[in-house]
Write a protein that holds these residues in place. Structure first.
Motif, PDB file in Angstrom:
ATOM      1  N   TRP A 158       0.823  -1.208   0.000  1.00 13.33           N
ATOM      2  CA  TRP A 158       0.000   0.000   0.000  1.00 13.33           C
ATOM      3  C   TRP A 158       0.861   1.263   0.000  1.00 13.33           C
ATOM      4  CZ3 TRP A 158      -4.748   0.935  -1.292  1.00 13.33           C
ATOM      5  CH2 TRP A 158      -5.715  -0.084  -1.212  1.00 13.33           C
ATOM      6  N   MET A 159       1.978   1.229   0.717  1.00 13.90           N
ATOM      7  CA  MET A 159       2.850   2.393   0.743  1.00 13.90           C
ATOM      8  C   MET A 159       3.518   2.618  -0.611  1.00 13.90           C
ATOM      9  SD  MET A 159       2.064   3.360   3.639  1.00 13.90           S
ATOM     10  CE  MET A 159       3.010   4.865   3.527  1.00 13.90           C
ATOM     11  N   ALA A 160       3.866   1.522  -1.299  1.00 20.22           N
ATOM     12  CA  ALA A 160       4.410   1.645  -2.650  1.00 20.22           C
ATOM     13  C   ALA A 160       3.368   2.253  -3.579  1.00 20.22           C
ATOM     14  CB  ALA A 160       4.850   0.279  -3.163  1.00 20.22           C
ATOM     15  N   ARG A 161       2.137   1.808  -3.421  1.00 17.36           N
ATOM     16  CA  ARG A 161       1.049   2.361  -4.243  1.00 17.36           C
ATOM     17  C   ARG A 161       0.875   3.853  -3.978  1.00 17.36           C
ATOM     18  NH1 ARG A 161      -4.212   3.772  -4.782  1.00 17.36           N
ATOM     19  NH2 ARG A 161      -5.379   2.851  -6.528  1.00 17.36           N
ATOM     20  N   PHE A 162       0.975   4.236  -2.699  1.00 18.17           N
ATOM     21  CA  PHE A 162       0.847   5.651  -2.352  1.00 18.17           C
ATOM     22  C   PHE A 162       1.897   6.497  -3.069  1.00 18.17           C
ATOM     23  CE2 PHE A 162       2.371   9.226   0.222  1.00 18.17           C
ATOM     24  CZ  PHE A 162       1.229  10.000   0.273  1.00 18.17           C
ATOM     25  N   GLY A 163       3.142   5.982  -3.133  1.00 17.89           N
ATOM     26  CA  GLY A 163       4.201   6.720  -3.807  1.00 17.89           C
ATOM     27  C   GLY A 163       3.884   6.966  -5.273  1.00 17.89           C
ATOM     28  N   MET A 164       3.400   5.949  -5.944  1.00 20.60           N
ATOM     29  CA  MET A 164       3.037   6.085  -7.354  1.00 20.60           C
ATOM     30  C   MET A 164       1.813   6.992  -7.538  1.00 20.60           C
ATOM     31  SD  MET A 164       4.804   4.805  -9.811  1.00 20.60           S
ATOM     32  CE  MET A 164       6.097   3.608 -10.190  1.00 20.60           C
ATOM     33  N   GLU A 165       0.834   6.822  -6.660  1.00 22.06           N
ATOM     34  CA  GLU A 165      -0.377   7.638  -6.764  1.00 22.06           C
ATOM     35  C   GLU A 165      -0.061   9.112  -6.500  1.00 22.06           C
ATOM     36  OE1 GLU A 165      -4.970   7.338  -5.212  1.00 22.06           O
ATOM     37  OE2 GLU A 165      -3.368   7.081  -3.734  1.00 22.06           O
ATOM     38  N   PHE A 166       0.817   9.348  -5.530  1.00 17.75           N
ATOM     39  CA  PHE A 166       1.232  10.721  -5.224  1.00 17.75           C
ATOM     40  C   PHE A 166       1.847  11.371  -6.460  1.00 17.75           C
ATOM     41  CE2 PHE A 166       4.252  13.916  -3.785  1.00 17.75           C
ATOM     42  CZ  PHE A 166       3.529  14.620  -2.840  1.00 17.75           C
ATOM     43  N   CYS A 167       2.731  10.631  -7.129  1.00 17.25           N
ATOM     44  CA  CYS A 167       3.372  11.152  -8.335  1.00 17.25           C
ATOM     45  C   CYS A 167       2.346  11.401  -9.440  1.00 17.25           C
ATOM     46  CB  CYS A 167       4.447  10.173  -8.815  1.00 17.25           C
ATOM     47  SG  CYS A 167       5.352  10.731 -10.273  1.00 17.25           S
ATOM     48  N   ALA A 168       1.396  10.486  -9.596  1.00 17.49           N
ATOM     49  CA  ALA A 168       0.378  10.633 -10.632  1.00 17.49           C
ATOM     50  C   ALA A 168      -0.461  11.888 -10.411  1.00 17.49           C
ATOM     51  CB  ALA A 168      -0.518   9.398 -10.660  1.00 17.49           C
TER      52      ALA A 168
END
Length: 516
Positions: free
Chosen positions: A426-436
């Motif tokens: 979930w934290m990895a997903r947050f990093g990508m979503e933040f960038c998006a």
């Protein structure tokens, strides 16, 4: 008359400092006590905010965290003379959190009245500027270079090289720009300086302007910092009134002024070229480099762009000398780093110390481990685009090169701690979503790659071709890291890759749960 210090710092205000100050003033009046309430900056012990400090012959005695309901009992206990109370922490400078620090950039923060020029000068303010005028422009640049000061905004670029590049440009209009767009989660050092010691930033900008031949400076502040905006604008006006800004500064014949500009909430404007676009009134999107801002910056003119901490450290370097600063730290990481400790910790706040301290000491000793009492699982260092560092790497010294060797970042010095209940997928997903969400959209690897990254992680989470999609995610991260135009897309893979590398079980576990 007794002086009482109650912070105006946003963290303290969020915990009721304004209401506390009003209650103290009301209680003192009711009891016929003559007091002067000074709204200072924070000492950085955020778990104790609001922290009341009282000036006594033994030193400033602290009481915290204090609430309005505690005011009457504080007066009853004789806190105006340092009386014993359940909230007393003793003399603030003797507190273990404070005694272990090496306060250089933050030496005045929480100590002085941030809007008193006289108080600033009484604590060695403007001594750096005085020396700067004595030694001249070229010597200033040389002093900054010899100190080893590096950018504190994240990239860690040598400050002296940047200043020399602009100073060597042909005479003419040049600019000093300070990046106060402190958008990284878990970071607050820029805010604390601008609320607690704003004149140090103004002094640093003036020294820079004199060194490079600039007559105008801009501070680009994030819109989410309304207290900072109010305090810093007032500090600019106080500096002008005292002859520290404007024409013929301190009788030197040098003219320099500072203007505060407020951003519109775009994270990407923390990148220097996006910031310059926004300052010019344009949409905040990244510029291709070269040309570098040092050659073609604000309004097409040579420009120094530095972080708040870098610029606010310069006056102390000029005052104490380059060697004093260079003797601190390790390797190429010279001086001190204001660590911003946040997340699941017992003792969160700002702790300034020399580079080289082990990460484990910061997390387990200084921060006191997790607030929940559960084992630490990971620490994200360097903001939302920083890598997740596991406990197995807690012997890692806190310096630029040591972290880079482990494919990690120091960034702005923020540390966010997580216990063993966190799901790293979930934290990895947050990093990508933040960038998006925050991408300016100019380059394809960042704009499209981050969106595809979120989609790919969701497929892994749902148990869809897990191993195949993990390999796809790794390939996508590689493309973003080396193909993006700026650090937003280039750094977004760090949290993802580190989570994959150090916590692979969290990716497979989610897939197994989905299959069940």
């Amino acid at each position: 008359m007794t002086k009482i210090y109650i912070p105006l710092d946003m963290a303290a205000v969020a915990m009721g400092a304004d209401r506390l100050a009003a209650a103290v003033a009301k209680e003192a009046a009711a009891r016929g006590q003559q007091v002067e309430i000074v709204r200072n900056g924070s000492r950085g012990m955020l778990w104790l905010e609001p922290l009341i400090e009282v000036e006594t012959p033994a030193g400033r005695v602290g009481y915290g965290p204090a609430k309005v309901k505690d005011v009457a009992s504080l007066f009853d206990a004789g806190f105006l003379t340092g009386g014993a109370h359940a909230l007393s922490i003793g003399v603030v400078e003797e507190h273990p959190w404070m005694k272990r620090q090496n306060r250089f950039t933050f030496v005045r923060c929480g100590v002085i009245d941030p809007l008193s020029v006289a108080d600033y000068e009484a604590h060695d303010g403007f001594k750096g500027l005085k020396r700067a005028f004595e030694i001249g422009s070229a010597a200033i640049v040389d002093e900054v270079a010899k100190s080893g000061l590096r950018g504190r905004g994240g990239a860690g670029f040598p400050t002296g090289i940047k200043w020399k590049t602009v100073a060597d440009c042909a005479p003419g209009q040049k600019y000093v720009v300070v990046n106060a767009d402190e958008g990284d989660s878990g970071t607050f050092a820029d805010r604390m300086i601008m609320e607690g010691d704003p004149l140090s930033l103004i002094e640093g900008m003036t020294i820079c302007g004199y060194a490079i031949g600039a007559s105008k400076g801009y501070v680009y502040l994030r819109s989410e910092y309304p207290v900072v905006a109010k305090v810093f604008q007032a500090a600019i006006e106080k500096a002008r009134d005292a002859g520290g800004l404007g024409q013929n500064i301190k009788g030197s014949g040098f003219d320099f002024d500072v203007e505060l500009r407020i951003g519109a909430g775009a994270y990407v404007c923390g990148e220097e070229t996006s910031l310059l676009e926004s300052l010019e009134g344009k949409r905040g999107i990244v510029r291709a480099k070269p040309p570098l801002p040092a050659h073609v910056g604000l309004f097409g003119k040579p420009t120094v762009v530095n972080n708040v901490l870098s610029m606010a450290t310069v006056p102390m370097i000029l005052e104490k000398g380059a060697k004093h600063y260079a003797d601190l730290g390790v390797g190429r990481s010279r001086g001190t780093m204001p660590l911003q400790i946040a997340g699941n910790v017992k003792f969160g706040g700002l702790f300034e110390t020399d580079f080289g301290i082990p990460l484990g000491t910061i997390v387990n000793d200084i921060a006191g481990g997790t607030r929940t009492g559960r084992p630490v699982k990971a620490v994200q260092v360097g903001g939302p685009l920083g890598a997740y560092v596991p406990v197995s790497l807690f012997d890692l010294p806190f310096d630029y090169e040591a972290f880079a060797a482990k494919d990690s970042l120091i960034g702005h010095g923020g540390l966010v701690v997580f216990d063993d209940t966190i799901d790293m997928l979930w934290m990895a997903r947050f990093g990508m979503e933040f960038c998006a969400i925050e991408s300016c959209g100019k380059c394809t690897p960042c704009r499209i790659g981050s969106t595809r990254g979120v989609e790919t992680i969701d497929k892994i989470r749902n148990g869809q071709d897990v191993e195949k999609n993990i390999e796809l995610l790794k390939d996508l991260c590689h493309t973003m890291k080396f193909g993006s135009l700026c650090a937003l897309g280039g750094f977004a893979p760090y949290p993802v890759e580190s989570a994959l590398r150090h916590f692979p079980e969290d990716f497979r576990k989610s897939a197994l749960e989905a299959a069940e």
